[in-house]
Motif scaffolding. Structure first.
Motif, mmCIF file in Angstrom:
data_model
loop_
_atom_site.group_PDB
_atom_site.id
_atom_site.type_symbol
_atom_site.label_atom_id
_atom_site.label_comp_id
_atom_site.label_asym_id
_atom_site.label_seq_id
_atom_site.Cartn_x
_atom_site.Cartn_y
_atom_site.Cartn_z
ATOM 1 N N ASP A 1 1.938 5.772 -13.731
ATOM 2 C CA ASP A 1 2.161 5.653 -12.288
ATOM 3 C C ASP A 1 1.995 4.198 -11.860
ATOM 4 N N LEU A 2 0.987 3.534 -12.409
ATOM 5 C CA LEU A 2 0.729 2.148 -12.020
ATOM 6 C C LEU A 2 1.915 1.256 -12.381
ATOM 7 N N ARG A 3 2.411 1.412 -13.596
ATOM 8 C CA ARG A 3 3.526 0.563 -14.033
ATOM 9 C C ARG A 3 4.760 0.796 -13.172
ATOM 10 N N ARG A 4 5.006 2.066 -12.818
ATOM 11 C CA ARG A 4 6.172 2.367 -11.966
ATOM 12 C C ARG A 4 6.006 1.707 -10.601
ATOM 13 N N ALA A 5 4.795 1.790 -10.047
ATOM 14 C CA ALA A 5 4.551 1.210 -8.718
ATOM 15 C C ALA A 5 4.731 -0.302 -8.754
ATOM 16 N N LEU A 6 4.164 -0.960 -9.772
ATOM 17 C CA LEU A 6 4.265 -2.428 -9.832
ATOM 18 C C LEU A 6 5.706 -2.862 -10.048
ATOM 19 N N ALA A 7 6.443 -2.095 -10.857
ATOM 20 C CA ALA A 7 7.850 -2.440 -11.096
ATOM 21 C C ALA A 7 8.624 -2.347 -9.785
ATOM 22 N N GLU A 8 8.313 -1.313 -8.982
ATOM 23 C CA GLU A 8 9.037 -1.157 -7.709
ATOM 24 C C GLU A 8 8.696 -2.300 -6.744
ATOM 25 N N ILE B 1 -1.377 5.905 -6.495
ATOM 26 C CA ILE B 1 -2.407 4.910 -6.801
ATOM 27 C C ILE B 1 -3.230 4.724 -5.535
ATOM 28 N N SER B 2 -4.509 5.060 -5.581
ATOM 29 C CA SER B 2 -5.290 4.867 -4.360
ATOM 30 C C SER B 2 -6.218 3.655 -4.499
ATOM 31 N N ILE B 3 -6.328 2.926 -3.391
ATOM 32 C CA ILE B 3 -7.057 1.655 -3.396
ATOM 33 C C ILE B 3 -8.540 1.916 -3.120
ATOM 34 N N ALA B 4 -9.405 1.377 -3.988
ATOM 35 C CA ALA B 4 -10.846 1.579 -3.818
ATOM 36 C C ALA B 4 -11.441 0.472 -2.957
ATOM 37 N N SER B 5 -11.015 -0.773 -3.174
ATOM 38 C CA SER B 5 -11.482 -1.889 -2.343
ATOM 39 C C SER B 5 -10.489 -3.027 -2.450
ATOM 40 N N MET B 6 -10.629 -3.986 -1.534
ATOM 41 C CA MET B 6 -9.618 -5.031 -1.440
ATOM 42 C C MET B 6 -10.224 -6.350 -0.991
ATOM 43 N N ILE B 7 -9.637 -7.452 -1.451
ATOM 44 C CA ILE B 7 -10.050 -8.774 -0.972
ATOM 45 C C ILE B 7 -8.774 -9.480 -0.515
ATOM 46 N N ALA C 1 0.842 -1.212 0.000
ATOM 47 C CA ALA C 1 0.000 0.000 0.000
ATOM 48 C C ALA C 1 0.870 1.252 0.000
ATOM 49 N N SER C 2 1.994 1.172 0.691
ATOM 50 C CA SER C 2 2.837 2.367 0.772
ATOM 51 C C SER C 2 3.474 2.686 -0.584
ATOM 52 N N VAL C 3 3.937 1.653 -1.318
ATOM 53 C CA VAL C 3 4.515 1.916 -2.649
ATOM 54 C C VAL C 3 3.425 2.465 -3.573
ATOM 55 N N LEU C 4 2.247 1.835 -3.524
ATOM 56 C CA LEU C 4 1.156 2.310 -4.393
ATOM 57 C C LEU C 4 0.847 3.779 -4.077
ATOM 58 N N GLY C 5 0.755 4.090 -2.791
ATOM 59 C CA GLY C 5 0.412 5.460 -2.368
ATOM 60 C C GLY C 5 1.448 6.462 -2.869
ATOM 61 N N ARG D 1 10.570 -5.257 -7.989
ATOM 62 C CA ARG D 1 12.029 -5.107 -7.844
ATOM 63 C C ARG D 1 12.456 -5.288 -6.391
ATOM 64 N N ARG D 2 11.639 -4.742 -5.480
ATOM 65 C CA ARG D 2 12.011 -4.827 -4.049
ATOM 66 C C ARG D 2 11.590 -6.152 -3.428
ATOM 67 N N LYS D 3 11.085 -7.074 -4.277
ATOM 68 C CA LYS D 3 10.724 -8.433 -3.839
ATOM 69 C C LYS D 3 9.740 -8.421 -2.671
ATOM 70 N N ILE D 4 8.824 -7.434 -2.684
ATOM 71 C CA ILE D 4 7.796 -7.369 -1.640
ATOM 72 C C ILE D 4 6.823 -8.533 -1.836
ATOM 73 N N VAL D 5 6.644 -8.937 -3.104
ATOM 74 C CA VAL D 5 5.797 -10.097 -3.403
ATOM 75 C C VAL D 5 6.637 -11.123 -4.151
ATOM 76 N N LYS D 6 6.099 -12.366 -4.209
ATOM 77 C CA LYS D 6 6.908 -13.478 -4.722
ATOM 78 C C LYS D 6 6.921 -13.542 -6.246
ATOM 79 N N THR D 7 5.778 -13.211 -6.857
ATOM 80 C CA THR D 7 5.690 -13.337 -8.318
ATOM 81 C C THR D 7 5.313 -11.988 -8.917
ATOM 82 N N GLU D 8 5.441 -11.894 -10.223
ATOM 83 C CA GLU D 8 5.141 -10.622 -10.870
ATOM 84 C C GLU D 8 3.673 -10.243 -10.629
#
Ligand SMILES: NC(=O)c1ccc[n+]([C@@H]2O[C@H](COP(=O)([O-])OP(=O)(O)OC[C@H]3O[C@@H](n4cnc5c(N)ncnc54)[C@H](OP(=O)(O)O)[C@@H]3O)[C@@H](O)[C@H]2O)c1
Length: 434
Positions: free
Chosen positions: A407-414, A380-386, A372-376, A417-424
């Motif tokens: 902005d979205l592509r930059r956030a997802l790339a970060e 990129i603001s989150i509307a809802s989540m599951i 959430a912090s990278v997205l913010g 890159r920072r391995k916050i999640v396991k897969t792309e």
């Protein structure tokens, strides 16, 4: 009674339908035209005579080059498909004073500049109704019925194979590869499905629709194109939870003098008409400034649906020939050819929409906060989540508010890159305000 004589190049799926329809409806077509439509010759490398269809041996030839210049032929119907020899044959036919009908979207999208210019030079007409939406009369609709209006946007489900695969996945809970294999076995998908499932066929069609809707020329390579191969059942299920259905949409918008043109899997609200277009059906949804929204629905492929569009083109051309029109070619695209300028295309980075995001994250404290912090930080603001079941790897699924693609592509790339999640991370664009 006068006759207008037709030379057919290719008697496969669509060509076979054309032969049947011209024969079955001969009396009605003659009544509509006030002249007979006659099949004068068929060029095909593998066709055998079939007297039950009127395909006598003397009508069949292997020599397509000779057919297109025959003095007793008025209209050449190109149904070979592919770029060559289709292009050379069409050019030769036009130069010999024939009008042309084709269903070949790949050829028109890739080489339309050469073909339409040649048609104008020769004063002949190109009918191409069957090239987009098969039997759905969308070319004529944009060129004529909607000509008084300024179009804002076009949204098309224009590839029946992709629509069949996506709707079957959603309905039966089967994975992409299994549905594709079954579609190939039943003839609904080609042995090499790349052109369809890669989104390229839809991009060809979108390029043609853009010219008709907005009066500018667009090459298929200028259409941002993504196919459906990465769509999983998991994403289809989450889409449903958010109230969306996944479709391969061909989207074109006209705003501030620039064209947005893209083909990609898209989440559309499940209550929207486009979401209910299932199986091999096609639909084109058009937003006009004065008219508002209209939708055109039907079978986008197949022998007889496609043949209806081809024969209607032959009929239109026959009417023009009989009326002695000689400069008719210059309205095939809805604008004089010389008035059609290259499109100014909006880069994908500058488009804005809502997004569906899925991350596969370790079930550890802080992971969600870091995402959430990278997205913010990238606006990129989150509307809802599951976020569901506890497991070593959990899907974190979100829907964003409208965001810039850059902005979205930059956030997802970060995040990757920072391995916050396991897969792309997975993202799918949402068209909420259709
Ligand atoms: N099928 C549809 O539902 C549909 C819908 C909309 C538009 N279209 C378009 O319509 C066109 C025709 O499609 P189709 O499905 O009817 O194709 P098809 O079934 O493959 O028919 C093409 C026919 O032309 C023959 N042929 C091709 N190249 C030839 C050549 N150089 N010399 C002699 N014969 C040749 C083929 O012979 P062989 O069989 O020996 O190759 C075949 O009999 C394509 O441009 C396609 O994109 C098709």
């Amino acid at each position: 009674m006068k006759a207008v004589r037709v030379g057919l190049l290719g008697c496969g799926t669509v060509g076979g339908g054309v032969v049947k329809l011209m024969r079955r409806n001969a009396a009605m077509l003659a009544a509509r035209l006030g002249a007979r439509l006659e099949l004068a010759a068929v060029a095909d490398r593998s066709l055998k005579p079939d007297p039950s269809l009127g395909l006598y041996a003397e009508l069949i030839t292997r020599d397509a080059q000779a057919l297109v210049t025959r003095p007793d032929i008025d209209v050449v119907v190109e149904l070979f498909g592919g770029l060559e020899p289709a292009q050379s044959l069409i050019l030769k036919a036009l130069a010999a004073g024939k009008d042309v009908v084709t269903a070949n979207k790949a050829l028109l999208a890739e080489r339309g500049d050469v073909i339409f210019k040649a048609a104008v030079k020769s004063g002949r007409f190109i009918g191409f109704e069957a090239s987009v939406g098969g039997g759905i009369p969308i070319i004529r609709t944009l060129r004529e019925a909607l000509a008084a209006d300024r179009q804002r946007a076009v949204y098309g489900i224009v590839n029946g194979t992709c629509n069949y695969i996506l709707s079957t996945m959603a309905e039966n809970g089967s994975e992409f590869a299994d549905v594709l294999a079954a579609a190939q076995r039943s003839g609904l998908a080609e042995a090499d499905p790349t052109l369809d499932v890669g989104g390229h066929d839809a991009a060809h069609k979108l390029a043609l629709l853009v010219t008709l809707a907005f009066g500018v020329a667009l090459r298929p390579s200028q259409v941002h194109t993504e196919g459906i191969t990465r769509i999983t059942l998991q994403d289809i299920a989450y889409a449903r939870e958010f109230g969306f259905t996944v479709k391969l949409l061909a989207i074109a918008k006209h705003e501030d003098g620039a064209i947005e043109a893209r083909v990609h899997p898209t989440m559309v609200p499940s209550r929207h008409l486009l979401a209910s277009v299932n199986g091999a059906y096609n639909a084109i949804y058009i937003q006009g400034e004065a008219l508002g929204s209209t939708m055109y629905f039907g079978l986008g492929a197949g022998e007889m649906p496609t043949a209806t569009a081809v024969v209607a083109d032959i009929l239109e051309i026959a009417r023009m020939r009989l009326a002695g029109a000689t400069e008719a070619s210059d309205h095939a695209l809805g604008y004089p050819y010389s008035a059609i300028k290259p499109a100014k295309v909006k880069p994908m980075d500058r488009i804005a929409c809502e997004y569906y995001l899925r991350f596969m994250a370790e079930d550890k404290p802080g992971v969600l906060g870091r995402i959430a912090s990278v997205l913010g930080r990238h606006k990129i603001s989150i509307a809802s989540m599951i976020q569901q079941e506890r497991a070593p790897q959990v899907p974190v699924v979100m829907r964003t508010h409208e965001s810039q693609e850059r902005d979205l592509r930059r956030a997802l790339a970060e995040i990757h890159r920072r391995k916050i999640v396991k897969t792309e991370p997975v993202f799918i664009r949402i068209e909420e305000r259709l």
